[in-house]
Every structure is written in structure tokens, then in C-alpha cells.
Design an enzyme around this catalytic site. Structure first.
Site, PDB file in Angstrom:
ATOM      1  N   GLU A  67      -7.547  39.500  42.872  1.00  0.00           N
ATOM      2  CA  GLU A  67      -7.204  38.970  41.446  1.00  0.00           C
ATOM      3  C   GLU A  67      -6.479  40.147  40.623  1.00  0.00           C
ATOM      4  OE1 GLU A  67     -10.168  36.237  39.634  1.00  0.00           O
ATOM      5  OE2 GLU A  67      -9.018  36.554  37.958  1.00  0.00           O
ATOM      6  N   LEU A  78      -9.829  32.323  46.648  1.00  0.00           N
ATOM      7  CA  LEU A  78     -10.677  32.906  47.636  1.00  0.00           C
ATOM      8  C   LEU A  78      -9.877  33.199  49.031  1.00  0.00           C
ATOM      9  CD1 LEU A  78     -14.266  30.988  47.113  1.00  0.00           C
ATOM     10  CD2 LEU A  78     -13.476  33.457  46.473  1.00  0.00           C
ATOM     11  N   ARG A  92      -4.268  21.683  36.962  1.00  0.00           N
ATOM     12  CA  ARG A  92      -5.041  22.442  35.625  1.00  0.00           C
ATOM     13  C   ARG A  92      -4.538  22.666  34.491  1.00  0.00           C
ATOM     14  NH1 ARG A  92      -8.364  27.040  39.590  1.00  0.00           N
ATOM     15  NH2 ARG A  92      -9.878  25.202  40.496  1.00  0.00           N
TER      16      ARG A  92
HETATM   17  C1  LIG Z   1     -16.309  30.212  37.614  1.00  0.00           C
HETATM   18  C2  LIG Z   1     -15.330  30.450  38.578  1.00  0.00           C
HETATM   19  C3  LIG Z   1     -15.288  29.753  39.833  1.00  0.00           C
HETATM   20  C4  LIG Z   1     -14.426  29.744  40.725  1.00  0.00           C
HETATM   21  N1  LIG Z   1     -14.336  29.273  41.914  1.00  0.00           N
HETATM   22  C5  LIG Z   1     -13.275  29.417  42.825  1.00  0.00           C
HETATM   23  C6  LIG Z   1     -13.161  28.604  44.074  1.00  0.00           C
HETATM   24  O1  LIG Z   1     -14.111  27.645  44.378  1.00  0.00           O
HETATM   25  N2  LIG Z   1     -12.175  28.848  44.741  1.00  0.00           N
HETATM   26  C7  LIG Z   1     -11.197  29.715  44.632  1.00  0.00           C
HETATM   27  O2  LIG Z   1     -10.589  30.026  45.346  1.00  0.00           O
HETATM   28  N3  LIG Z   1     -11.708  30.759  43.645  1.00  0.00           N
HETATM   29  C8  LIG Z   1     -12.472  30.378  42.894  1.00  0.00           C
HETATM   30  N4  LIG Z   1     -12.573  31.363  41.522  1.00  0.00           N
HETATM   31  C9  LIG Z   1     -11.475  32.563  41.665  1.00  0.00           C
HETATM   32  C10 LIG Z   1     -11.947  33.531  42.681  1.00  0.00           C
HETATM   33  O3  LIG Z   1     -13.476  33.445  42.474  1.00  0.00           O
HETATM   34  C11 LIG Z   1     -11.510  34.986  42.353  1.00  0.00           C
HETATM   35  O4  LIG Z   1     -10.209  34.914  42.254  1.00  0.00           O
HETATM   36  C12 LIG Z   1     -12.004  35.926  43.381  1.00  0.00           C
HETATM   37  O5  LIG Z   1     -13.031  35.758  43.711  1.00  0.00           O
HETATM   38  C13 LIG Z   1     -11.688  37.437  42.736  1.00  0.00           C
HETATM   39  O6  LIG Z   1     -12.178  38.351  43.916  1.00  0.00           O
HETATM   40  P1  LIG Z   1     -11.822  40.052  43.738  1.00  0.00           P
HETATM   41  O7  LIG Z   1     -12.300  40.406  44.970  1.00  0.00           O
HETATM   42  O8  LIG Z   1     -10.285  39.965  43.689  1.00  0.00           O
HETATM   43  O9  LIG Z   1     -12.324  40.309  42.268  1.00  0.00           O
HETATM   44  P2  LIG Z   1     -14.167  40.218  41.976  1.00  0.00           P
HETATM   45  O10 LIG Z   1     -14.865  39.470  42.686  1.00  0.00           O
HETATM   46  O11 LIG Z   1     -14.113  40.375  40.449  1.00  0.00           O
HETATM   47  O12 LIG Z   1     -14.426  41.881  42.598  1.00  0.00           O
HETATM   48  C14 LIG Z   1     -14.016  42.951  41.958  1.00  0.00           C
HETATM   49  C15 LIG Z   1     -15.085  44.034  42.099  1.00  0.00           C
HETATM   50  O13 LIG Z   1     -14.391  45.376  41.464  1.00  0.00           O
HETATM   51  C16 LIG Z   1     -15.604  45.923  40.636  1.00  0.00           C
HETATM   52  N5  LIG Z   1     -14.913  46.738  39.549  1.00  0.00           N
HETATM   53  C17 LIG Z   1     -14.190  46.249  38.665  1.00  0.00           C
HETATM   54  N6  LIG Z   1     -13.905  47.510  37.838  1.00  0.00           N
HETATM   55  C18 LIG Z   1     -14.335  48.604  38.533  1.00  0.00           C
HETATM   56  C19 LIG Z   1     -14.631  50.005  38.236  1.00  0.00           C
HETATM   57  N7  LIG Z   1     -13.836  50.450  37.218  1.00  0.00           N
HETATM   58  N8  LIG Z   1     -15.173  50.672  39.193  1.00  0.00           N
HETATM   59  C20 LIG Z   1     -15.694  50.205  39.989  1.00  0.00           C
HETATM   60  N9  LIG Z   1     -15.659  49.020  40.475  1.00  0.00           N
HETATM   61  C21 LIG Z   1     -14.856  48.278  39.581  1.00  0.00           C
HETATM   62  C22 LIG Z   1     -16.326  44.642  40.187  1.00  0.00           C
HETATM   63  O14 LIG Z   1     -17.575  45.262  39.510  1.00  0.00           O
HETATM   64  C23 LIG Z   1     -16.402  43.717  41.090  1.00  0.00           C
HETATM   65  O15 LIG Z   1     -17.490  43.799  41.982  1.00  0.00           O
HETATM   66  C24 LIG Z   1     -13.441  31.134  40.659  1.00  0.00           C
HETATM   67  C25 LIG Z   1     -13.324  31.883  39.488  1.00  0.00           C
HETATM   68  C26 LIG Z   1     -14.375  31.534  38.513  1.00  0.00           C
HETATM   69  C27 LIG Z   1     -14.355  32.565  37.349  1.00  0.00           C
END
Ligand SMILES: Cc1cc2nc3c(=O)[nH]c(=O)nc-3n(C[C@H](O)[C@H](O)[C@H](O)COP(=O)(O)OP(=O)(O)OC[C@H]3O[C@@H](n4cnc5c(N)ncnc54)[C@H](O)[C@@H]3O)c2cc1C
Length: 556
Positions: free
Chosen positions: A371, A387, A280
Site C-alpha cells: 500500500e 490484498l 466506492r
Molecule cells: C478496514 C479495512 C478493511 C480492508 N479489507 C480489505 C479486503 O477485504 N480486501 C482487500 O483487498 N483489501 C482490504 N483492505 C486493504 C488492505 O487490507 C491493505 O491494502 C493491505 O492489507 C496493506 O498491506 P501492506 O502489507 O501493504 O500494509 P500493512 O498491512 O499496513 O503493513 C505495513 C507494516 O509495516 C509496518 N511499519 C510501518 N512503518 C514502519 C516503520 N517505521 N518501521 C518498521 N515497520 C513499519 C507496520 O507496523 C505494518 O505492520 C482493507 C483495509 C481496511 C482499512
């Protein structure tokens, strides 16, 4: 404004993306009472929903956790913590397949086996695909959470800050229940931060607008060490045109010879990407260079085009019959035949709250899961590891937090800390408003982050960004919004922007500290990689005198 409600629990999980959902399940399955708080509706907010659904697991007969481990370290240019990478590689197969227990479905071949694709940087075919992409994953995990009696879901619930006990350990959080406007204290024996990244800081990104880095700031304010905040990953091909689709992404990986065999073209029709496709950061640099050299199209991007794929129209249509491309189609653009302009955009944060393999942060009782946490990738990330990391480290953090809660619970939140957080929020509300134009300040900050902390950085620009971040924080300190009661979106926007301004300063400080070029961090004034000095994390830590920036050794 006062705290008008209080809930007590063993483990508070903040954020309900794939990480928080998995952490909540792990903690509840270990016997803990869990509150899962999320600022948007459950399974309808966060970065997870935008994910394509690729998940890495070493399931191929020629693959192993050790080979996977080597791939992660090589792709990240050696900047990941070894113990985190080992945990990720060793747990990946079990945690990824375990999602099926919660109702996730993977794409399978005609014989019923898992379809494994091989993306740049993967030395073996290793990517499984979730049917329905990130939405498929989040929906299944959310359903499992809803049906677990130990998990209390509080969505549309904006956490404003952490509270600690008098001994300094994390003991809960204060949040705004958007549905009734109540300021609520969530008292917990352990807290897991799972709030995702902060990519909305960059004007060009492919993430939802709620990726404002709240949890990273809250952990930092509570004393947690952050590492490698300069390490934002810029995905090569984020749409910049047409305007209605700005921020959607199209896979550069689909341009590989064994996929669609397309390319990204400059304004003279010349392909920009070599084959085989590079990883990337290298692909991103080629695109950024072409745009900088004036080889971009009329809207500032390069042309992503698969209409002349040698694989034929039917194969293209079949490959693009997934969520991301159907979304684009719904906007009147056919990605199989139309030309769209793309440019590198902020996609993922590799740094964040520093964790150990069980998600422990440097603050007692505070855990963090993907993340918002780091650094298990390094200076670049393999496709599909985002993921997978949510499941591996989400499960580990959930289990470790439930144990911590059982062994160390007792001292509740320091009432003075809860009151101070309440007073901080109440002070932002007024009968009228200060007239501060939050949207204008946000746009100015995002443009500056894009300009000075995007692809290509130098000391002068980063210093200007740090200054602007401080100015924005000062301007916001005087900002007031009306007390609108329920769904006070202006208050949420103000608090999010405060968080973004603080993070912008941390990104600038860490990027200034890392005086070298590595992976996605490109210092135009330090163009070489410097292993002698910088095979280390950058460190950001809060002190009484303001942020302290430095370095921290990698763990083996
Ligand atoms: C376009 C795109 C495509 C991707 N495709 C892939 C893929 O195919 N494979 C892969 O491995 N990775 C992929 N990624 C990366 C991956 O999707 C993310 O790293 C992962 O989903 C993050 O998950 P998370 O639960 O840590 O965060 P998030 O899914 O962002 O969840 C965080 C949650 O916390 C909540 N939150 C934030 N602040 C607060 C607050 N103050 N109070 C209460 N709640 C709060 C948010 O609303 C959210 O619901 C992709 C990323 C993008 C942008």
C-alpha cells in the site's frame, strides 16, 4: 545515542503486513538472506489485520485477466499505470491460490469450490474470502516466514530512516530496537519498503494508528518519486457512532440485493444508496452529500441498518458472523439489529512510491510493495484488489530485490549517512522534555487533514493545510522527549508525527496540483474531470529547495 548494533543482510524488508511477508518469502525462496523489520509485533500490527479478507482473482469460467484488467482501469477512471494493472491482473490467480501453500484457507461452497462474490465494479464474480480475514492471511504468511531459515525477524523494531551508499543506492536503514532501546544499523544490498499507508492522517479512518506513512516519507527523503499522493480512498461506511466503535467499518457492499438488501438511511428514514450499488467513490459521494445537506443523524453520520432485511434474521446473522462484526458485537452492539452511524472515512492510499511492475522505485536498490506504493488502482479501487496486490507485487518485489542484491551488492552504507541519521534521532532525546504536547499537535494536524483534504477540497483549504503542515514540522523540530530506554513510545510518537506532518504537506501539494475532480479526489473549485490535462499522475519529489510538485505521464 550511538549505533550500538549492526546486522548485514542481502535484502531488508521494512514492514511485515501481507506485502512485506510475501516479499520476504519471495526473496528468501530465491536464495537471499532476509531481514524482516516491523515496528509492531509480527502479525499483530498494520492494516492487513483489519482487512475483511476479500481477494480478487479471475477464476470464474467467464472471467479472464483481460476482463479483470479492463475492470481495474474503468474503476480507477484511467489513472493507473497500464503495466502495473496488467501485472496485477495476470498474476492474480496464481498468487492468490499460492497463499494456500503457506496455509491460507478460503471460504468454499458445499461442493468444495471457491465461493466467488461479485462486488460493485466487478463485471464477473471474482472475490474469494480468506477464512479469518486479514488476520488469517497474515498469520499464515508469518508462520511461513518464521519457519524459513533465511528470514531473520526483527519485530518491535521502528525504522527511522533509510541510508544509501556513496553511489546513491539504497544500502540499508537505521532503526530503533524497541525491546532494548538500541539504535541499530541494518546494512543491506537491497531494501523493500512495505510499510503500508498513511490513513491515520485523517481524523475519520478505519485503519490502525500505526498507518502513519513512515516508509513513504523515508523513500521520499531518499529521493524516490511519489505519485498521486492526493488519491486517498474514502470508504463509504466507517463507524462514527457509537464512540467505542469509531473507526470500525461495516460493508456497504453487504447492502446489495443479493446479499442483505439493506441500506444506509438519512434522518428522515430515506435510503441514501441506489440499487444496484455504485462503486466506492460514487457511494461515498452520495453519503457525503447527504451529511452536508443536513440529512445526517445526531452524531454526524447516517444510519447503517440491516435489521429489516428481507433475507431474514438467520441469513443476516450468518452473513455477519465474521471478524469485523464479531468485533462490533464484542463492544455490546449487535450489527444485525442495532442502528450504527456511518460516514466516509480514509481507508486506502492509491498513490505512493512510484514503482514499476517489479517494484523498482526511482532510487537504485530501493523497491516498494503495496500500500505504500502506487499507482496500480487509479482514482478508485475495486474491492478485493488491496490484498491481491500485496501478493502480486510483494512476490515480484521480493524476487527482483534478491536479484538486485546478487548482482549489485558490495558498497555498504555510507558511514556519514548512517551517522547523520543517528544524530538526527539522538537530537530528539533529552534528560527532560521540551514540553511540546505531541498529542495536541497530532490532533490538530489530523483535524486539518480531515477538513481540508477530506471529501471536498479547494485551493484555499489545501493552501492552509500546507501551511499548517510546515508549521507543525517547525514546532516538532524543537520538540524533545526523555530518553526512556526500552519501548520509548514517546520517541516513536514524535517521529511518526514528523512523518505525518511531512506527508500532510505532500498530500496538500499533490491535491493542489490536480486541478480537477476524479474518483475520490473531489475539488469543489474544479468539479469536472479533465482528461486533456490530468490523465497523468501528480508527482512529488524532494529537491534541495523543498518539495517539487508536478505531473508525470502514465505508463502504458
Ligand atoms: C478496514 C479495512 C478493511 C480492508 N479489507 C480489505 C479486503 O477485504 N480486501 C482487500 O483487498 N483489501 C482490504 N483492505 C486493504 C488492505 O487490507 C491493505 O491494502 C493491505 O492489507 C496493506 O498491506 P501492506 O502489507 O501493504 O500494509 P500493512 O498491512 O499496513 O503493513 C505495513 C507494516 O509495516 C509496518 N511499519 C510501518 N512503518 C514502519 C516503520 N517505521 N518501521 C518498521 N515497520 C513499519 C507496520 O507496523 C505494518 O505492520 C482493507 C483495509 C481496511 C482499512
Amino acid at each position: 545515542m550511538k549505533i550500538t548494533a549492526r546486522h548485514n543482510t542481502d535484502v531488508l524488508v521494512i514492514g511485515a503486513g501481507a506485502s512485506g511477508l510475501r516479499a520476504a518469502l519471495a526473496a528468501a525462496e530465491a536464495g537471499a538472506a532476509v531481514i524482516l523489520a516491523n515496528k509492531g509485533p509480527l502479525a499483530r500490527s498494520g492494516i492487513t489485520l483489519t482487512a475483511a479478507g476479500g481477494m480478487q482473482a479471475p477464476l470464474h469460467p467467464d472471467d479472464s485477466a483481460a476482463i479483470f484488467c479492463d475492470d481495474i482501469i474503468a474503476c480507477g477512471y484511467g489513472l493507473a499505470d497500464g503495466d502495473l494493472v496488467r501485472a496485477l491482473a495476470e498474476d492474480a490467480a496464481d498468487r492468490v491460490l499460492e497463499t494456500e501453500r503457506y496455509g491460507v484457507n478460503f471460504v468454499r461452497d458445499a461442493a468444495g469450490g471457491y465461493t466467488l462474490s461479485q462486488f460493485p465494479g466487478q463485471s464477473r464474480p471474482r472475490n474469494l474470502f480468506v477464512r479469518g480475514g486479514g488476520i488469517g492471511l497474515a498469520a499464515a504468511l508469518a508462520k511461513a516466514c518464521r519457519s524459513n531459515p533465511r528470514i531473520q525477524i526483527m519485530d518491535d523494531f521502528f525504522i527511522t530512516g533509510l541510508v544509501r551508499n556513496t553511489g546513491g543506492a539504497a544500502a540499508g536503514a537505521v532503526g530503533l530496537d524497541l525491546r532494548n532501546g538500541e539504535l541499530t544499523l541494518l546494512a543491506a544490498r537491497a531494501v523493500i519498503m512495505a510499510t503500508g499507508g498513511c490513513q491515520w492522517l485523517w481524523a475519520t479512518n478505519d485503519c490502525p494508528a500505526d498507518a502513519t506513512g513512515d516508509g513513504i516519507v523515508y523513500a521520499y527523503r531518499a529521493g524516490a518519486e511519489l505519485v498521486d499522493m492526493e488519491m486517498a480512498l474514502f470508504y463509504p461506511s466507517v463507524l462514527v457512532w457509537p464512540p467505542s466503535l469509531k473507526g470500525a467499518f461495516v460493508h456497504y457492499e453487504f447492502l446489495a440485493p443479493d446479499a442483505l438488501d439493506g441500506n444506509i438511511y438519512d434522518n428522515a428514514g430515506q435510503p441514501v444508496l441506489p440499487k444496484p450499488l455504485p462503486v466506492r467513490d460514487q457511494a461515498m459521494r452520495l453519503l457525503a452529500r447527504a451529511i452536508k445537506d443536513g440529512r445526517g443523524g445526531p452524531h454526524g453520520g447516517l444510519l447503517w441498518y440491516v435489521g429489516d432485511s428481507p433475507k431474514g434474521a438467520a441469513a443476516v446473522a450468518a452473513k455477519l458472523d465474521i471478524l469485523q462484526y464479531n468485533y462490533i458485537r464484542a463492544h455490546g452492539v449487535d450489527p444485525a439489529t442495532d442502528r450504527v452511524e456511518v460516514a466516509p472515512g480514509a481507508h486506502y492510499l492509491m498513490g505512493g512510491i512510484h514503482i514499476d511492475p517489479d517494484g523498482r522505485t526511482t532510487v537504485a536498490g530501493l523497491f516498494a510493495a503495496p500500500e505504500c506504493a502506487g499507482n496500480f488502482d487509479g482514482a478508485n479501487r475495486l474491492a478485493g484488489n488491496g490484498l491481491t496486490a500485496t501478493q502480486v507485487f510483494g512476490a515480484r518485489a521480493g524476487l527482483a530485490a534478491s536479484r538486485w542484491a546478487a548482482e549489485n551488492g558490495g558498497a555498504g552504507p555510507d558511514p556519514a549517512a548512517a551517522e547523520a541519521e543517528t544524530a538526527r534521532i539522538a537530537a530528539r532525546l533529552d534528560r527532560g522534555s521540551s514540553g511540546t504536547d505531541i498529542a495536541a499537535l497530532r490532533d490538530r494536524l489530523r483535524a486539518a487533514v480531515q477538513q481540508h483534504a477530506g471529501v471536498g477540497r479547494d485551493a484555499a483549504g489545501l493552501t492552509r493545510l500546507a501551511q499548517l503542515a510546515r508549521e507543525t514540522q517547525a514546532e516538532l523540530a524543537a520538540a524533545r522527549v526523555p530518553d526512556a530506554g526500552v519501548f520509548n513510545q514517546r520517541l516513536v510518537e514524535l517521529l511518526e508525527l514528523e512523518n505525518m506532518a511531512e506527508i500532510a504537506g505532500l498530500v496538500a501539494g499533490c491535491a493542489l496540483a490536480r486541478a480537477e475532480t476524479r474518483g475520490h479526489h473531489i475539488r469543489d473549485d474544479f468539479p469536472a474531470r479533465d482528461d486533456a490535462n490530468w490523465l497523468r499522475h501528480t508527482l512529488a519529489k524532494r529537491t534541495a529547495g523543498g518539495p517539487l510538485f508536478g505531473a508525470k505521464p502514465l505508463r502504458d
